[in-house]
Design a protein around this motif. Structure first.
Motif, PDB file in Angstrom:
ATOM      1  N   HIS A  56       0.507  -1.113   0.256  1.00  0.00           N
ATOM      2  CA  HIS A  56       0.382  -0.217  -0.027  1.00  0.00           C
ATOM      3  C   HIS A  56       0.538   0.868   0.042  1.00  0.00           C
ATOM      4  O   HIS A  56       1.607   1.204   0.948  1.00  0.00           O
ATOM      5  CB  HIS A  56      -0.736  -0.302   1.210  1.00  0.00           C
ATOM      6  N   THR A  57       0.268   1.630  -0.813  1.00  0.00           N
ATOM      7  CA  THR A  57       1.540   3.352  -1.162  1.00  0.00           C
ATOM      8  C   THR A  57       1.137   4.401  -2.104  1.00  0.00           C
ATOM      9  O   THR A  57      -0.798   4.388  -1.806  1.00  0.00           O
ATOM     10  CB  THR A  57       2.970   2.632  -2.260  1.00  0.00           C
ATOM     11  N   THR A  58       1.591   5.653  -2.239  1.00  0.00           N
ATOM     12  CA  THR A  58       1.154   6.889  -2.878  1.00  0.00           C
ATOM     13  C   THR A  58       1.490   6.935  -3.886  1.00  0.00           C
ATOM     14  O   THR A  58       3.111   5.973  -4.519  1.00  0.00           O
ATOM     15  CB  THR A  58       1.160   7.860  -2.324  1.00  0.00           C
ATOM     16  N   PRO A  59       1.025   7.821  -5.440  1.00  0.00           N
ATOM     17  CA  PRO A  59       1.121   8.016  -6.468  1.00  0.00           C
ATOM     18  C   PRO A  59       3.147   8.136  -6.659  1.00  0.00           C
ATOM     19  O   PRO A  59       4.049   7.988  -7.805  1.00  0.00           O
ATOM     20  CB  PRO A  59       0.235   8.135  -7.301  1.00  0.00           C
ATOM     21  N   ASP A  60       3.654   9.032  -5.611  1.00  0.00           N
ATOM     22  CA  ASP A  60       4.732   9.568  -5.971  1.00  0.00           C
ATOM     23  C   ASP A  60       5.798   8.756  -4.881  1.00  0.00           C
ATOM     24  O   ASP A  60       6.985   9.537  -5.973  1.00  0.00           O
ATOM     25  CB  ASP A  60       4.764  10.722  -4.692  1.00  0.00           C
ATOM     26  N   HIS A  61       5.426   7.512  -5.357  1.00  0.00           N
ATOM     27  CA  HIS A  61       6.628   7.047  -4.903  1.00  0.00           C
ATOM     28  C   HIS A  61       6.289   5.268  -5.704  1.00  0.00           C
ATOM     29  O   HIS A  61       7.514   4.853  -5.244  1.00  0.00           O
ATOM     30  CB  HIS A  61       6.301   6.068  -3.467  1.00  0.00           C
ATOM     31  N   ILE A  62       6.118   5.721  -6.931  1.00  0.00           N
ATOM     32  CA  ILE A  62       5.906   5.110  -8.104  1.00  0.00           C
ATOM     33  C   ILE A  62       6.750   5.297  -9.312  1.00  0.00           C
ATOM     34  O   ILE A  62       6.858   6.192  -9.555  1.00  0.00           O
ATOM     35  CB  ILE A  62       4.641   4.615  -8.705  1.00  0.00           C
ATOM     36  N   GLN A  63       8.277   4.198  -9.521  1.00  0.00           N
ATOM     37  CA  GLN A  63       8.830   3.828 -10.298  1.00  0.00           C
ATOM     38  C   GLN A  63       8.489   3.448 -11.475  1.00  0.00           C
ATOM     39  O   GLN A  63       9.260   2.025 -10.490  1.00  0.00           O
ATOM     40  CB  GLN A  63      10.630   4.449  -9.730  1.00  0.00           C
ATOM     41  N   LEU A  64       8.746   3.434 -12.514  1.00  0.00           N
ATOM     42  CA  LEU A  64       8.287   1.814 -13.204  1.00  0.00           C
ATOM     43  C   LEU A  64       9.714   1.631 -13.667  1.00  0.00           C
ATOM     44  O   LEU A  64      10.538   2.590 -14.649  1.00  0.00           O
ATOM     45  CB  LEU A  64       6.912   2.590 -14.922  1.00  0.00           C
ATOM     46  N   LYS A  65       9.895   0.469 -13.969  1.00  0.00           N
ATOM     47  CA  LYS A  65      11.197   0.272 -14.386  1.00  0.00           C
ATOM     48  C   LYS A  65      11.424  -0.759 -15.111  1.00  0.00           C
ATOM     49  O   LYS A  65      10.273  -2.712 -15.327  1.00  0.00           O
ATOM     50  CB  LYS A  65      12.295  -0.144 -13.166  1.00  0.00           C
ATOM     51  N   ALA A  66      13.034  -0.765 -16.196  1.00  0.00           N
ATOM     52  CA  ALA A  66      12.697  -1.897 -17.072  1.00  0.00           C
ATOM     53  C   ALA A  66      13.581  -2.762 -16.655  1.00  0.00           C
ATOM     54  O   ALA A  66      14.681  -2.505 -16.095  1.00  0.00           O
ATOM     55  CB  ALA A  66      13.453  -1.191 -18.626  1.00  0.00           C
ATOM     56  N   ILE A  67      13.521  -4.419 -16.137  1.00  0.00           N
ATOM     57  CA  ILE A  67      14.242  -4.938 -15.871  1.00  0.00           C
ATOM     58  C   ILE A  67      14.299  -6.353 -16.848  1.00  0.00           C
ATOM     59  O   ILE A  67      13.899  -6.597 -17.617  1.00  0.00           O
ATOM     60  CB  ILE A  67      13.832  -5.437 -14.225  1.00  0.00           C
ATOM     61  N   ASP A  68      15.914  -7.047 -16.680  1.00  0.00           N
ATOM     62  CA  ASP A  68      15.915  -8.527 -17.017  1.00  0.00           C
ATOM     63  C   ASP A  68      16.006  -9.045 -16.217  1.00  0.00           C
ATOM     64  O   ASP A  68      17.451  -9.858 -16.089  1.00  0.00           O
ATOM     65  CB  ASP A  68      16.458  -8.235 -18.010  1.00  0.00           C
ATOM     66  N   SER A  69      15.509  -9.829 -14.757  1.00  0.00           N
ATOM     67  CA  SER A  69      15.330 -10.217 -13.338  1.00  0.00           C
ATOM     68  C   SER A  69      14.117 -11.177 -13.236  1.00  0.00           C
ATOM     69  O   SER A  69      12.794 -10.364 -13.187  1.00  0.00           O
ATOM     70  CB  SER A  69      16.595 -10.058 -12.909  1.00  0.00           C
ATOM     71  N   ASN A  70      13.952 -11.772 -11.986  1.00  0.00           N
ATOM     72  CA  ASN A  70      13.281 -12.190 -10.744  1.00  0.00           C
ATOM     73  C   ASN A  70      12.885 -10.232 -10.384  1.00  0.00           C
ATOM     74  O   ASN A  70      14.066 -10.101  -9.460  1.00  0.00           O
ATOM     75  CB  ASN A  70      13.504 -13.544 -10.274  1.00  0.00           C
ATOM     76  N   VAL A  71      11.718 -10.370 -10.064  1.00  0.00           N
ATOM     77  CA  VAL A  71      11.488  -9.223  -9.259  1.00  0.00           C
ATOM     78  C   VAL A  71      12.795  -9.168  -7.578  1.00  0.00           C
ATOM     79  O   VAL A  71      12.831  -8.235  -7.659  1.00  0.00           O
ATOM     80  CB  VAL A  71      10.415  -8.614  -9.115  1.00  0.00           C
ATOM     81  N   THR A  72      12.455 -10.627  -7.498  1.00  0.00           N
ATOM     82  CA  THR A  72      12.463 -10.917  -5.831  1.00  0.00           C
ATOM     83  C   THR A  72      14.099 -10.366  -6.390  1.00  0.00           C
ATOM     84  O   THR A  72      14.982 -10.336  -5.091  1.00  0.00           O
ATOM     85  CB  THR A  72      12.675 -11.810  -5.701  1.00  0.00           C
ATOM     86  N   ASP A  73      14.619 -10.743  -7.234  1.00  0.00           N
ATOM     87  CA  ASP A  73      16.323 -10.258  -7.332  1.00  0.00           C
ATOM     88  C   ASP A  73      17.252  -8.921  -7.548  1.00  0.00           C
ATOM     89  O   ASP A  73      17.578  -8.395  -8.021  1.00  0.00           O
ATOM     90  CB  ASP A  73      16.712 -11.277  -8.396  1.00  0.00           C
ATOM     91  N   THR A  74      15.719  -7.541  -7.548  1.00  0.00           N
ATOM     92  CA  THR A  74      16.631  -6.523  -8.611  1.00  0.00           C
ATOM     93  C   THR A  74      17.118  -5.578  -7.009  1.00  0.00           C
ATOM     94  O   THR A  74      17.908  -4.398  -7.181  1.00  0.00           O
ATOM     95  CB  THR A  74      15.576  -5.831  -8.625  1.00  0.00           C
ATOM     96  N   GLY A  75      16.461  -5.759  -5.747  1.00  0.00           N
ATOM     97  CA  GLY A  75      17.459  -4.937  -4.379  1.00  0.00           C
ATOM     98  C   GLY A  75      16.190  -4.444  -4.039  1.00  0.00           C
ATOM     99  O   GLY A  75      16.111  -3.185  -3.541  1.00  0.00           O
ATOM    100  N   ASP A  76      15.089  -4.296  -5.400  1.00  0.00           N
ATOM    101  CA  ASP A  76      13.478  -3.337  -4.832  1.00  0.00           C
ATOM    102  C   ASP A  76      12.524  -3.749  -4.858  1.00  0.00           C
ATOM    103  O   ASP A  76      12.345  -4.682  -4.623  1.00  0.00           O
ATOM    104  CB  ASP A  76      13.272  -2.593  -6.486  1.00  0.00           C
ATOM    105  N   ILE A  77      11.387  -2.700  -3.960  1.00  0.00           N
ATOM    106  CA  ILE A  77      10.395  -2.483  -3.354  1.00  0.00           C
ATOM    107  C   ILE A  77       9.388  -3.028  -4.374  1.00  0.00           C
ATOM    108  O   ILE A  77       9.399  -2.346  -5.141  1.00  0.00           O
ATOM    109  CB  ILE A  77      10.148  -2.036  -1.715  1.00  0.00           C
ATOM    110  N   GLY A  78       8.740  -4.108  -5.209  1.00  0.00           N
ATOM    111  CA  GLY A  78       8.105  -3.530  -5.566  1.00  0.00           C
ATOM    112  C   GLY A  78       7.238  -4.897  -6.183  1.00  0.00           C
ATOM    113  O   GLY A  78       7.345  -6.106  -5.282  1.00  0.00           O
TER     114      GLY A  78
END
Length: 259
Positions: free
Chosen positions: A59-81
């Motif tokens: 649960h968050t607010t829209p100002d905290h959203i960053q759309l990203k291109a990746i090439d990995s499992n989400v859990t391997d990125t080090g990011d929350i999302g």
């Protein structure tokens, strides 16, 4: 003979005062650092609907959203999302654009996040100027209705039509939601009337109808809300400090990050 003793006592007092001030400054600096670097940008929850579907929610607010291109499992990125929209090979097939810039390659490039490939599909749009969410059915970024193209983000998927139980099934047919009637892992993006945003993933194999019902019941109950289905099955992935969901461990090409 007493003067040196007085000077010594005064010196001790000044030293103690200085040490007290330094300790106070140090504690204040630590607290400020802690506040800045641990200030919550999201809250995590896990709920289970009456139909048995388990929902993991960021649960968050829209100002905290960053759309990203990746090439990995989400859990391997080090990011929350969570994972984003659809893809094939190395091409992003759902709109994923921030301030009119696609997450991958150049504007209007195939596979860049500029298009909902093949179909007009539900795209969740945050208009940062007007401070409002919408879900718009479009095929390309150029069709999006936003006030200022330097202040928005848009994530493509398939419309949930949470407020309309009569047409939603027809809409997912025309927007070609994959495996809608099969038991699959699911993910979605939902907003409510207070401009709160919910990134939702279920590790429970379910149909689109069951996932939608669970969201209607458990996400912002009693409020108007709307949202989109994102990519599903093995692509349904979530990373947070509290929980991780890896899907089937596959790599995905795009994620919705909380920063």
């Amino acid at each position: 003979m007493q003067f040196p003793m007085k000077r010594f006592q005064c010196s001790k007092i000044r030293t103690r005062t200085l040490l007290f001030i330094l300790a106070f400054i140090l504690i204040l600096a630590i607290n400020i650092f802690y506040f800045i670097h641990t200030k919550a940008k999201y809250t995590y929850s896990q709920v289970t609907a009456t139909n048995g579907i388990s929902l993991h929610v960021l649960h968050t607010t829209p100002d905290h959203i960053q759309l990203k291109a990746i090439d990995s499992n989400v859990t391997d990125t080090g990011d929350i999302g969570i994972n984003g929209g659809f893809f094939y090979g190395q091409d992003i097939l759902s709109i994923a654009v921030q301030n009119h810039i696609p997450v991958k390659d150049e504007p209007r490039a195939y596979g860049s996040g500029w298009y909902n490939t093949k179909y007009d599909r539900g795209t969740l749009v945050w208009d940062g100027y007007q401070k409002q969410f919408t879900v718009q059915s479009v095929k390309s970024v150029e069709e999006l209705d936003v006030f200022d193209r330097s202040q928005y983000w848009a994530q493509g998927g398939v419309s949930m039509n949470l407020a309309n139980d009569f047409i939603w099934g027809l809409v997912i047919y025309y927007q070609a939601l994959p495996a809608a009637h099969e038991a699959r892992l699911r993910s979605g993006l939902v907003y409510d009337s207070m401009n709160q945003l919910y990134l939702v993933v279920t590790p429970t194999p379910c149909t689109a109808d069951q996932f939608r019902q669970a969201i209607q019941e458990q996400i912002a109950p009693g409020q108007y809300k709307e949202g989109i289905f994102l990519d599903g099955d093995g692509s349904s992935q979530l990373a947070s400090n509290q929980s991780t969901l890896t899907g089937d461990h596959r790599k995905v090409l795009q994620m919705i990050s909380i920063e």
